[in-house]
Write an enzyme that holds these catalytic residues in place. Sequence first.
Site, short mmCIF file in Angstrom:
data_model
loop_
_atom_site.label_atom_id
_atom_site.label_comp_id
_atom_site.label_asym_id
_atom_site.label_seq_id
_atom_site.Cartn_x
_atom_site.Cartn_y
_atom_site.Cartn_z
N ARG A 7 0.82 -1.22 0.00
CA ARG A 7 0.00 0.00 0.00
C ARG A 7 0.86 1.28 0.00
O ARG A 7 0.48 2.30 0.56
CB ARG A 7 -0.95 0.00 1.21
CG ARG A 7 -1.90 -1.18 1.25
CD ARG A 7 -2.83 -1.20 0.05
NE ARG A 7 -3.67 -2.40 0.07
CZ ARG A 7 -3.40 -3.53 -0.58
NH1 ARG A 7 -2.30 -3.63 -1.32
NH2 ARG A 7 -4.20 -4.57 -0.50
N SER B 202 -10.94 0.47 2.93
CA SER B 202 -10.29 0.06 4.18
C SER B 202 -9.64 1.26 4.86
O SER B 202 -8.99 2.08 4.21
CB SER B 202 -9.22 -0.99 3.90
OG SER B 202 -9.80 -2.17 3.37
N GLU C 117 -4.59 3.51 6.53
CA GLU C 117 -4.35 3.44 5.09
C GLU C 117 -4.93 4.67 4.41
O GLU C 117 -4.42 5.15 3.41
CB GLU C 117 -5.00 2.16 4.54
CG GLU C 117 -4.87 1.97 3.05
CD GLU C 117 -5.45 0.62 2.62
OE1 GLU C 117 -6.14 0.60 1.59
OE2 GLU C 117 -5.23 -0.39 3.30
#
Length: 302
Positions: free
Chosen positions: A174, A224, A294
């Site tokens: 990520r 998320s 995130e």
Amino acid sequence: MDLIIERFRKANVGQVKVNEPLANHTTWKIGGPANVLIIPNSIESLITTLSLTKESGVGVFIIGRGSNLLISDKGIDGVVIKISDVLDHLEINGDEIRVGAGHSLIKLATIVSKKGLSGLEFAGGIPGSVGGAVFMNAGAHRSDISNILTKAKILYQDGTVKCYNNDEMDFSYRTSRLQKDHGICLEASFQLKSGNREKIIAEIQKNKEYRKQTQPWDYPCCGSVFRNPLPHHAGKLIEDAGLKGYSIGGAQVSTMHANFIVNIGGATATNVLELIDYIKTVVYNKFQVKLDTEVELVGNKN
């Protein structure tokens, strides 16, 4: 600010919106106003906008389709540029594709699947733009953007454009170099593989159905919220901590998937931030595991 607004309009850079609520431009439906929101009408207009903001010394922030983004209730000072409506071109040459950063990732996955091209099945159901996916190295189902990207065209706020190959993008979980050097993805090139059209379409549909059944897309959300603290999974930790359904104001830990915070009505960025902090504290106290977000947190401090 009035002077630069006038300069934008004279330069015909596109739509110029003053004190525009950014809640209108994020998937969470949260966010205070931008002093100025520009929606460029071409790449040239985007570059002109960046040049004018640099000359005036005004801060600038780029958004795509507004997923994976939490904007402060007090908004963002300076100029916000929304690129999703201009950088949406797509070229397919055999099993190689070039696509604009503003193109919908879900739409792209669907288009290439119908042409019998494999490699983007994991993206079925992932919201947001190609540029945002490159920025975050988005992924699912044991694959991610780093597995297919061959080249990215990046614009910097001083107007320079650079092209990077996969190795130069510093991809990890990520993460990409764009989070460090604040580059703006203009275009991405992907290497796909020819395959069985029916099987590829079926895989895309399966991934879309999986997301529909396990993730709360019927409420405004950002995707998320926390990175998985591998080998653990954030959603499992939050669920095991008994936090499914816990809410602060209009922000709620989804009852469907605990790594999603949903806007059940009137949620503010302050609600979400307080809920994020509460989740971090409870999970750490129970499991001694630190959760990192995130989602990108931006804007003036609440």
